[in-house]
Write an enzyme that holds these catalytic residues in place. Sequence first.
Site, PDB file in Angstrom:
ATOM      1  N   SER A 155       0.857  -1.174   0.000  1.00 13.08           N
ATOM      2  CA  SER A 155       0.000   0.000   0.000  1.00 13.08           C
ATOM      3  C   SER A 155       0.893   1.223   0.000  1.00 13.08           C
ATOM      4  O   SER A 155       2.071   1.143   0.354  1.00 13.08           O
ATOM      5  CB  SER A 155      -0.875  -0.004   1.265  1.00 13.08           C
ATOM      6  OG  SER A 155      -1.468   1.249   1.509  1.00 13.08           O
ATOM      7  N   TYR A 168      -1.325  -0.762  11.001  1.00 11.05           N
ATOM      8  CA  TYR A 168      -1.383  -0.933   9.549  1.00 11.05           C
ATOM      9  C   TYR A 168      -0.085  -0.476   8.894  1.00 11.05           C
ATOM     10  O   TYR A 168       0.488  -1.184   8.051  1.00 11.05           O
ATOM     11  CB  TYR A 168      -2.567  -0.136   8.987  1.00 11.05           C
ATOM     12  CG  TYR A 168      -2.842  -0.411   7.531  1.00 11.05           C
ATOM     13  CD1 TYR A 168      -3.344  -1.646   7.120  1.00 11.05           C
ATOM     14  CD2 TYR A 168      -2.626   0.566   6.563  1.00 11.05           C
ATOM     15  CE1 TYR A 168      -3.607  -1.905   5.786  1.00 11.05           C
ATOM     16  CE2 TYR A 168      -2.891   0.317   5.232  1.00 11.05           C
ATOM     17  CZ  TYR A 168      -3.378  -0.916   4.840  1.00 11.05           C
ATOM     18  OH  TYR A 168      -3.640  -1.172   3.514  1.00 11.05           O
TER      19      TYR A 168
END
Length: 254
Positions: A155, A168
């Site tokens: 990501s 995350y």
Amino acid sequence: MSDVKVSSYVADPAEAQQLAGKIVLVTGGASGLGAALCHVLSSSGATVVVGDLNLDKAQTVASLLEEAGAKAHAIGFNVGDPVAAERAIEESVSRFGRLDVLINNAGTDVTLPIEELSFNDWDRVMRTNLYGPFLLSKYAARHMKDGGQIVNIASTAAKRAWPNASAYHASKWGLLGLSHALHAELRPRKIKVTAVLAGGMRTPFLLDRFPDIDINTLQDPVNVAKAVKGVLLLPEQTVIPEVMVLPMQESSWP
């Protein structure tokens, strides 16, 4: 917000057999980018193993692929469980004879400030986003004797940071590091390893947590799936260790 209708994706006839003969395992394959990957790769001739924590949803995706004339199989398992991860790889190989491509796509997040983030939340994110790719890559590589490909869906969160997402970010920065390390380690064995850093997509993963986000600034997950397919179609003598795929309207990345 509803998920993108990836089940309607149909490849151009010229693309229909580009991945013919390839056996591909996609984790987190029951929704969002995972489902898009399953449909795009299947439409290009690949045999797809749909792996997901939710077996019923994985079976639904696999059934859609089979209805379209493709070969598919569903496996329900937790990628962060060492025993389950090994069994998923072995089941894929046992059913189809080999495994050519592993796509580590399964991911989760807990959006909380660190004061409210429990150890269990942190542990779950790490097990899904980082331990899972480690385990599956470890077990898949042993079967890729004549080469293969591992794609790790990271990501833009692996390159930058924002508040209330420490687990995350830590997991995705770690996944990017793991991916580059495996690229260096497995390259002599003709196993290509690529990290795909995806920008914002119109998927439940993002829309369910941020319902007020402007969807016009997000990209269709099918577009990211097509980029992954492009990586898989590169000539044997070429590998891309890292690629970033951004929506044109995303303003938070230069």
